[in-house]
Write a protein that holds these residues in place. Sequence first.
Motif, PDB file in Angstrom:
ATOM      1  N   ALA A  92       0.819  -1.220   0.000  1.00  0.00           N
ATOM      2  CA  ALA A  92       0.000   0.000   0.000  1.00  0.00           C
ATOM      3  C   ALA A  92       0.852   1.268   0.000  1.00  0.00           C
ATOM      4  CB  ALA A  92      -0.927  -0.005   1.209  1.00  0.00           C
ATOM      5  N   GLY A  93       2.169   1.145   0.219  1.00  0.00           N
ATOM      6  CA  GLY A  93       3.038   2.311   0.170  1.00  0.00           C
ATOM      7  C   GLY A  93       3.794   2.626   1.448  1.00  0.00           C
ATOM      8  N   ALA A  94       3.669   1.794   2.468  1.00  0.00           N
ATOM      9  CA  ALA A  94       4.428   2.011   3.703  1.00  0.00           C
ATOM     10  C   ALA A  94       5.890   1.638   3.475  1.00  0.00           C
ATOM     11  CB  ALA A  94       3.847   1.168   4.837  1.00  0.00           C
ATOM     12  N   VAL A  95       6.762   2.222   4.262  1.00  0.00           N
ATOM     13  CA  VAL A  95       8.184   1.895   4.233  1.00  0.00           C
ATOM     14  C   VAL A  95       8.532   1.279   5.583  1.00  0.00           C
ATOM     15  CG1 VAL A  95      10.519   2.836   4.098  1.00  0.00           C
ATOM     16  CG2 VAL A  95       8.697   3.783   2.650  1.00  0.00           C
ATOM     17  N   GLN A  96       9.034   0.034   5.555  1.00  0.00           N
ATOM     18  CA  GLN A  96       9.458  -0.588   6.798  1.00  0.00           C
ATOM     19  C   GLN A  96      10.807  -0.011   7.196  1.00  0.00           C
ATOM     20  OE1 GLN A  96       9.194  -4.870   7.044  1.00  0.00           O
ATOM     21  NE2 GLN A  96      10.135  -4.917   9.067  1.00  0.00           N
ATOM     22  N   GLU A  97      10.917   0.352   8.469  1.00  0.00           N
ATOM     23  CA  GLU A  97      12.138   0.970   8.986  1.00  0.00           C
ATOM     24  C   GLU A  97      12.844  -0.030   9.896  1.00  0.00           C
ATOM     25  OE1 GLU A  97      10.318   4.517  10.662  1.00  0.00           O
ATOM     26  OE2 GLU A  97      10.776   5.603   8.812  1.00  0.00           O
ATOM     27  N   GLY A  98      13.795  -0.742   9.354  1.00  0.00           N
ATOM     28  CA  GLY A  98      14.528  -1.742  10.116  1.00  0.00           C
ATOM     29  C   GLY A  98      13.869  -3.107  10.028  1.00  0.00           C
ATOM     30  N   GLU A  99      14.464  -4.029  10.738  1.00  0.00           N
ATOM     31  CA  GLU A  99      13.977  -5.401  10.761  1.00  0.00           C
ATOM     32  C   GLU A  99      12.797  -5.547  11.719  1.00  0.00           C
ATOM     33  OE1 GLU A  99      15.200  -7.883   8.793  1.00  0.00           O
ATOM     34  OE2 GLU A  99      16.411  -6.292   7.889  1.00  0.00           O
ATOM     35  N   THR A 100      12.033  -6.591  11.553  1.00  0.00           N
ATOM     36  CA  THR A 100      10.963  -6.905  12.498  1.00  0.00           C
ATOM     37  C   THR A 100      11.593  -7.357  13.806  1.00  0.00           C
ATOM     38  OG1 THR A 100       9.483  -7.517  10.701  1.00  0.00           O
ATOM     39  CG2 THR A 100       8.945  -8.359  12.902  1.00  0.00           C
ATOM     40  N   CYS A 101      11.225  -6.699  14.886  1.00  0.00           N
ATOM     41  CA  CYS A 101      11.789  -7.006  16.203  1.00  0.00           C
ATOM     42  C   CYS A 101      11.046  -8.176  16.836  1.00  0.00           C
ATOM     43  CB  CYS A 101      11.653  -5.798  17.130  1.00  0.00           C
ATOM     44  SG  CYS A 101      12.474  -4.334  16.534  1.00  0.00           S
ATOM     45  N   GLU A 102      11.792  -9.024  17.508  1.00  0.00           N
ATOM     46  CA  GLU A 102      11.224 -10.084  18.326  1.00  0.00           C
ATOM     47  C   GLU A 102      11.293  -9.611  19.768  1.00  0.00           C
ATOM     48  OE1 GLU A 102       9.817 -12.833  17.130  1.00  0.00           O
ATOM     49  OE2 GLU A 102      10.401 -12.448  15.050  1.00  0.00           O
ATOM     50  N   ALA A 103      10.163  -9.486  20.407  1.00  0.00           N
ATOM     51  CA  ALA A 103      10.094  -9.021  21.791  1.00  0.00           C
ATOM     52  C   ALA A 103       9.509 -10.135  22.655  1.00  0.00           C
ATOM     53  CB  ALA A 103       9.204  -7.777  21.865  1.00  0.00           C
ATOM     54  N   PRO A 104       9.669 -10.060  23.962  1.00  0.00           N
ATOM     55  CA  PRO A 104       9.097 -11.086  24.830  1.00  0.00           C
ATOM     56  C   PRO A 104       7.585 -11.252  24.657  1.00  0.00           C
ATOM     57  CG  PRO A 104      10.593  -9.697  26.082  1.00  0.00           C
ATOM     58  CD  PRO A 104      10.431  -9.063  24.721  1.00  0.00           C
TER      59      PRO A 104
ATOM     60  N   LEU B 281       7.223  -7.102  16.215  1.00  0.00           N
ATOM     61  CA  LEU B 281       6.940  -5.683  16.057  1.00  0.00           C
ATOM     62  C   LEU B 281       7.818  -5.060  14.975  1.00  0.00           C
ATOM     63  CD1 LEU B 281       5.437  -3.229  17.594  1.00  0.00           C
ATOM     64  CD2 LEU B 281       7.651  -2.923  18.684  1.00  0.00           C
ATOM     65  N   PRO B 282       7.269  -4.749  13.794  1.00  0.00           N
ATOM     66  CA  PRO B 282       8.005  -3.954  12.816  1.00  0.00           C
ATOM     67  C   PRO B 282       7.536  -2.491  12.866  1.00  0.00           C
ATOM     68  CG  PRO B 282       6.237  -5.106  11.715  1.00  0.00           C
ATOM     69  CD  PRO B 282       6.148  -5.454  13.188  1.00  0.00           C
ATOM     70  N   MET B 283       8.434  -1.579  12.523  1.00  0.00           N
ATOM     71  CA  MET B 283       8.128  -0.152  12.488  1.00  0.00           C
ATOM     72  C   MET B 283       8.063   0.322  11.043  1.00  0.00           C
ATOM     73  SD  MET B 283      10.542   1.103  15.623  1.00  0.00           S
ATOM     74  CE  MET B 283      11.811  -0.135  15.420  1.00  0.00           C
ATOM     75  N   PHE B 284       7.156   1.274  10.794  1.00  0.00           N
ATOM     76  CA  PHE B 284       6.920   1.769   9.439  1.00  0.00           C
ATOM     77  C   PHE B 284       6.767   3.276   9.415  1.00  0.00           C
ATOM     78  CE2 PHE B 284       5.248  -2.516   9.449  1.00  0.00           C
ATOM     79  CZ  PHE B 284       5.640  -3.023   8.220  1.00  0.00           C
ATOM     80  N   ALA B 285       6.848   3.828   8.215  1.00  0.00           N
ATOM     81  CA  ALA B 285       6.402   5.192   7.928  1.00  0.00           C
ATOM     82  C   ALA B 285       5.326   5.074   6.860  1.00  0.00           C
ATOM     83  CB  ALA B 285       7.543   6.052   7.415  1.00  0.00           C
ATOM     84  N   ASP B 286       4.223   5.820   7.036  1.00  0.00           N
ATOM     85  CA  ASP B 286       3.197   5.855   5.995  1.00  0.00           C
ATOM     86  C   ASP B 286       3.659   6.807   4.888  1.00  0.00           C
ATOM     87  OD1 ASP B 286       2.516   8.518   6.668  1.00  0.00           O
ATOM     88  OD2 ASP B 286       0.617   7.964   7.612  1.00  0.00           O
ATOM     89  N   PRO B 287       2.940   6.894   3.780  1.00  0.00           N
ATOM     90  CA  PRO B 287       3.374   7.769   2.683  1.00  0.00           C
ATOM     91  C   PRO B 287       3.383   9.260   3.044  1.00  0.00           C
ATOM     92  CG  PRO B 287       1.789   6.156   1.890  1.00  0.00           C
ATOM     93  CD  PRO B 287       1.791   6.065   3.396  1.00  0.00           C
ATOM     94  N   PHE B 288       2.882   9.617   4.222  1.00  0.00           N
ATOM     95  CA  PHE B 288       2.773  11.019   4.633  1.00  0.00           C
ATOM     96  C   PHE B 288       3.776  11.364   5.739  1.00  0.00           C
ATOM     97  CE2 PHE B 288      -1.227   8.919   3.684  1.00  0.00           C
ATOM     98  CZ  PHE B 288      -1.424   9.423   2.408  1.00  0.00           C
ATOM     99  N   GLY B 289       4.717  10.449   6.004  1.00  0.00           N
ATOM    100  CA  GLY B 289       5.770  10.700   6.966  1.00  0.00           C
ATOM    101  C   GLY B 289       5.463  10.304   8.397  1.00  0.00           C
TER     102      GLY B 289
END
Length: 135
Positions: free
Chosen positions: A93-105, A109-117
Motif C-alpha cells: 500500500a506504500g508504507a516503508v518498513q524501517e529496520g527489521e521486524t523485532c522479536e520481543a518477549p 513488532l516492525p516499524m513503518f512510515a506511511d506515505p505522509f511521513g
Amino acid sequence: MPGLLLNIDVPDIVAGIAFYTSALGLTVGRRFDRDFVELLGADAPIYLLRKDAGTSIGPAGGDTRRYERHWSPIHPDFVVEDMDAAIARAISAGAVQEGETCEAPYGRLPMFADPFGHGFCLIQFNERGYDALLA
C-alpha cells in the motif's frame, strides 16, 4: 472514562483513504466533507483530515505541518493476527518498513512510515502478550 479517537493529517484525502484502507483493511465510515473522513475497523475511529503542508498546527503559530518523514513521541500500533501478511499488505500500500521486524518477549513488532511521513507499528502478540513483561 474518556473516549479515544485518532486524527491523522494528510495532504491528500484520496491518497490517505487509499493507503489506510489498503494497508490496514479499514473501511470508510462517514464523510463529513471532502477534507474530513472517518475510517472504521480499528478499536477506535480514525479521522483523516486534509491539511496542507506548511500550514500552522495551531492558532498560536509555532510549528507547521510537514509530510516528509518526521518523528513523534505518539504513534499508533495496529494489532494484527498474521504479521507476514500484514507487513506485505502495508508495504504494497506504500508504507516503508524501517529496520527489521523485532522479536520481543510479548510478540513481533516492525516499524513503518506511511506515505505522509507518520510513523506507525504493527504488533502481533504471542500467547502471553504484555504479561510476558511482568516479573
